[in-house]
Design a protein around this motif. Structure first.
Motif, PDB file in Angstrom:
ATOM      1  N   SER A 222     -53.327 -89.556 -71.175  1.00  0.00           N
ATOM      2  CA  SER A 222     -54.398 -90.341 -71.772  1.00  0.00           C
ATOM      3  C   SER A 222     -54.065 -90.726 -73.208  1.00  0.00           C
ATOM      4  CB  SER A 222     -55.726 -89.583 -71.724  1.00  0.00           C
ATOM      5  OG  SER A 222     -55.658 -88.427 -72.513  1.00  0.00           O
ATOM      6  N   TYR A 223     -54.549 -91.909 -73.577  1.00  0.00           N
ATOM      7  CA  TYR A 223     -54.349 -92.464 -74.915  1.00  0.00           C
ATOM      8  C   TYR A 223     -55.670 -93.063 -75.353  1.00  0.00           C
ATOM      9  CZ  TYR A 223     -49.444 -91.754 -74.095  1.00  0.00           C
ATOM     10  OH  TYR A 223     -48.244 -91.155 -73.844  1.00  0.00           O
ATOM     11  N   ARG A 224     -55.915 -93.041 -76.650  1.00  0.00           N
ATOM     12  CA  ARG A 224     -57.152 -93.611 -77.204  1.00  0.00           C
ATOM     13  C   ARG A 224     -56.782 -94.546 -78.347  1.00  0.00           C
ATOM     14  NH1 ARG A 224     -61.766 -89.668 -78.345  1.00  0.00           N
ATOM     15  NH2 ARG A 224     -62.167 -90.243 -76.187  1.00  0.00           N
ATOM     16  N   ILE A 225     -57.355 -95.736 -78.315  1.00  0.00           N
ATOM     17  CA  ILE A 225     -57.209 -96.675 -79.425  1.00  0.00           C
ATOM     18  C   ILE A 225     -58.565 -96.791 -80.101  1.00  0.00           C
ATOM     19  CG2 ILE A 225     -56.729 -99.047 -80.131  1.00  0.00           C
ATOM     20  CD1 ILE A 225     -54.854 -99.294 -77.756  1.00  0.00           C
ATOM     21  N   GLN A 226     -58.556 -96.574 -81.421  1.00  0.00           N
ATOM     22  CA  GLN A 226     -59.769 -96.739 -82.226  1.00  0.00           C
ATOM     23  C   GLN A 226     -59.476 -97.759 -83.313  1.00  0.00           C
ATOM     24  OE1 GLN A 226     -59.964 -92.538 -83.383  1.00  0.00           O
ATOM     25  NE2 GLN A 226     -61.988 -92.478 -82.422  1.00  0.00           N
ATOM     26  N   MET A 227     -60.443 -98.630 -83.566  1.00  0.00           N
ATOM     27  CA  MET A 227     -60.338 -99.610 -84.634  1.00  0.00           C
ATOM     28  C   MET A 227     -61.600 -99.531 -85.483  1.00  0.00           C
ATOM     29  SD  MET A 227     -58.633-102.890 -82.709  1.00  0.00           S
ATOM     30  CE  MET A 227     -60.035-103.178 -81.654  1.00  0.00           C
ATOM     31  N   PHE A 228     -61.398 -99.530 -86.787  1.00  0.00           N
ATOM     32  CA  PHE A 228     -62.508 -99.497 -87.737  1.00  0.00           C
ATOM     33  C   PHE A 228     -62.294-100.644 -88.718  1.00  0.00           C
ATOM     34  CE2 PHE A 228     -61.474 -95.177 -86.451  1.00  0.00           C
ATOM     35  CZ  PHE A 228     -62.689 -94.706 -86.001  1.00  0.00           C
ATOM     36  N   ALA A 229     -63.315-101.454 -88.929  1.00  0.00           N
ATOM     37  CA  ALA A 229     -63.200-102.591 -89.849  1.00  0.00           C
ATOM     38  C   ALA A 229     -64.304-102.557 -90.892  1.00  0.00           C
ATOM     39  CB  ALA A 229     -63.265-103.902 -89.076  1.00  0.00           C
ATOM     40  N   ASP A 230     -63.913-102.952 -92.098  1.00  0.00           N
ATOM     41  CA  ASP A 230     -64.877-103.120 -93.190  1.00  0.00           C
ATOM     42  C   ASP A 230     -65.681-101.854 -93.443  1.00  0.00           C
ATOM     43  OD1 ASP A 230     -63.941-105.741 -93.268  1.00  0.00           O
ATOM     44  OD2 ASP A 230     -65.467-106.434 -91.870  1.00  0.00           O
ATOM     45  N   ASN A 231     -64.981-100.733 -93.512  1.00  0.00           N
ATOM     46  CA  ASN A 231     -65.593 -99.426 -93.714  1.00  0.00           C
ATOM     47  C   ASN A 231     -64.883 -98.733 -94.876  1.00  0.00           C
ATOM     48  OD1 ASN A 231     -65.300 -96.331 -93.006  1.00  0.00           O
ATOM     49  ND2 ASN A 231     -67.210 -97.022 -92.100  1.00  0.00           N
ATOM     50  N   PRO A 232     -65.606 -97.987 -95.714  1.00  0.00           N
ATOM     51  CA  PRO A 232     -64.962 -97.289 -96.827  1.00  0.00           C
ATOM     52  C   PRO A 232     -63.840 -96.337 -96.385  1.00  0.00           C
ATOM     53  CG  PRO A 232     -67.333 -97.256 -97.099  1.00  0.00           C
ATOM     54  CD  PRO A 232     -67.053 -97.830 -95.741  1.00  0.00           C
ATOM     55  N   MET A 233     -63.943 -95.787 -95.179  1.00  0.00           N
ATOM     56  CA  MET A 233     -62.902 -94.895 -94.677  1.00  0.00           C
ATOM     57  C   MET A 233     -61.572 -95.643 -94.568  1.00  0.00           C
ATOM     58  SD  MET A 233     -62.673 -92.861 -91.057  1.00  0.00           S
ATOM     59  CE  MET A 233     -62.560 -94.364 -90.098  1.00  0.00           C
ATOM     60  N   VAL A 234     -61.629 -96.911 -94.232  1.00  0.00           N
ATOM     61  CA  VAL A 234     -60.417 -97.720 -94.107  1.00  0.00           C
ATOM     62  C   VAL A 234     -59.693 -97.771 -95.447  1.00  0.00           C
ATOM     63  CG1 VAL A 234     -59.557-100.048 -93.655  1.00  0.00           C
ATOM     64  CG2 VAL A 234     -61.315 -99.055 -92.184  1.00  0.00           C
ATOM     65  N   ALA A 235     -60.435 -97.999 -96.511  1.00  0.00           N
ATOM     66  CA  ALA A 235     -59.827 -98.059 -97.838  1.00  0.00           C
ATOM     67  C   ALA A 235     -59.175 -96.731 -98.206  1.00  0.00           C
ATOM     68  CB  ALA A 235     -60.869 -98.439 -98.880  1.00  0.00           C
ATOM     69  N   SER A 236     -59.808 -95.625 -97.861  1.00  0.00           N
ATOM     70  CA  SER A 236     -59.235 -94.321 -98.212  1.00  0.00           C
ATOM     71  C   SER A 236     -57.974 -94.020 -97.412  1.00  0.00           C
ATOM     72  CB  SER A 236     -60.274 -93.214 -98.021  1.00  0.00           C
ATOM     73  OG  SER A 236     -60.589 -93.044 -96.654  1.00  0.00           O
TER      74      SER A 236
END
Length: 185
Positions: free
Chosen positions: A104-118
């Motif tokens: 199994s594999y998981r792809i997660q995408m996060f956009a325009d979130n402060p966590m992305v900047a960190s």
């Protein structure tokens, strides 16, 4: 502040007047409520329209999740975006992939979130932090034991989790990073 929001809403409603939909109808309702003095209802309508717009943005991000490879299955997590408000905002998309052999594999995408900047500093300096780096297309990814992660257009974090790095790379190669860079525009 509400006047600016309503003016923006009015402009959006006017540009889409020919194609009335739930969002433009709600924005129009917010303007009507504001003009009649019902500020609370105007705020409620604006919040509803905002939620619908975020739903559209989430669906647009999810469209970048790759199809399952031949013989594999893919299950999109429709609740992936639910916790984003508690994480500072933005949108998320996620899918689990299962190989015929049970990997199994998981792809997660996060956009325009402060966590992305960190996370951007970690990805940018992955080599200095002792992590392996790899290029997929024109994008740089940090590779750890069971995870590969990269930053697209300095605002979309992609994480792929799974045991085999080559398979993670194959999943990432199926993604449209160039199209993703224009996401939300």
């Amino acid at each position: 502040m509400i006047r600016i929001l309503l003016a923006t809403a009015a402009a959006m409603a006017l540009t889409s007047a020919a194609q009335a939909d739930e969002i433009t109808d709600t924005l129009t309702s917010a303007i009507e409520a504001y003009e009649s003095g019902d500020v609370q209802y105007a705020l409620d309508e604006l919040e509803f329209a905002r939620a619908k717009l975020l739903e559209m943005k989430t669906d647009a991000l999810g469209a970048f999740l790759p199809d399952a490879p031949d013989g594999w299955t893919r299950e999109v997590n429709t609740e992936a975006n639910a916790a984003m408000a508690m994480m500072g905002g933005g949108v998320a998309a996620e899918a689990d992939y299962l190989s015929p052999g049970g990997d199994s594999y998981r792809i997660q995408m996060f956009a325009d979130n402060p966590m992305v900047a960190s996370m951007s500093a970690m990805i940018t300096n992955a080599g200095a932090m002792g992590m392996k780096t790899e290029r997929i297309g024109r994008q740089k990814f940090a590779v750890q034991e069971d995870q590969t992660m990269g930053l697209i257009a300095n605002r979309i974090l992609i994480q792929v989790e799974g045991a085999d790095a080559a398979t993670r790379t194959t999943l990432l190669e199926a993604m449209d990073f160039e199209g993703m860079a224009g996401f939300g525009s």
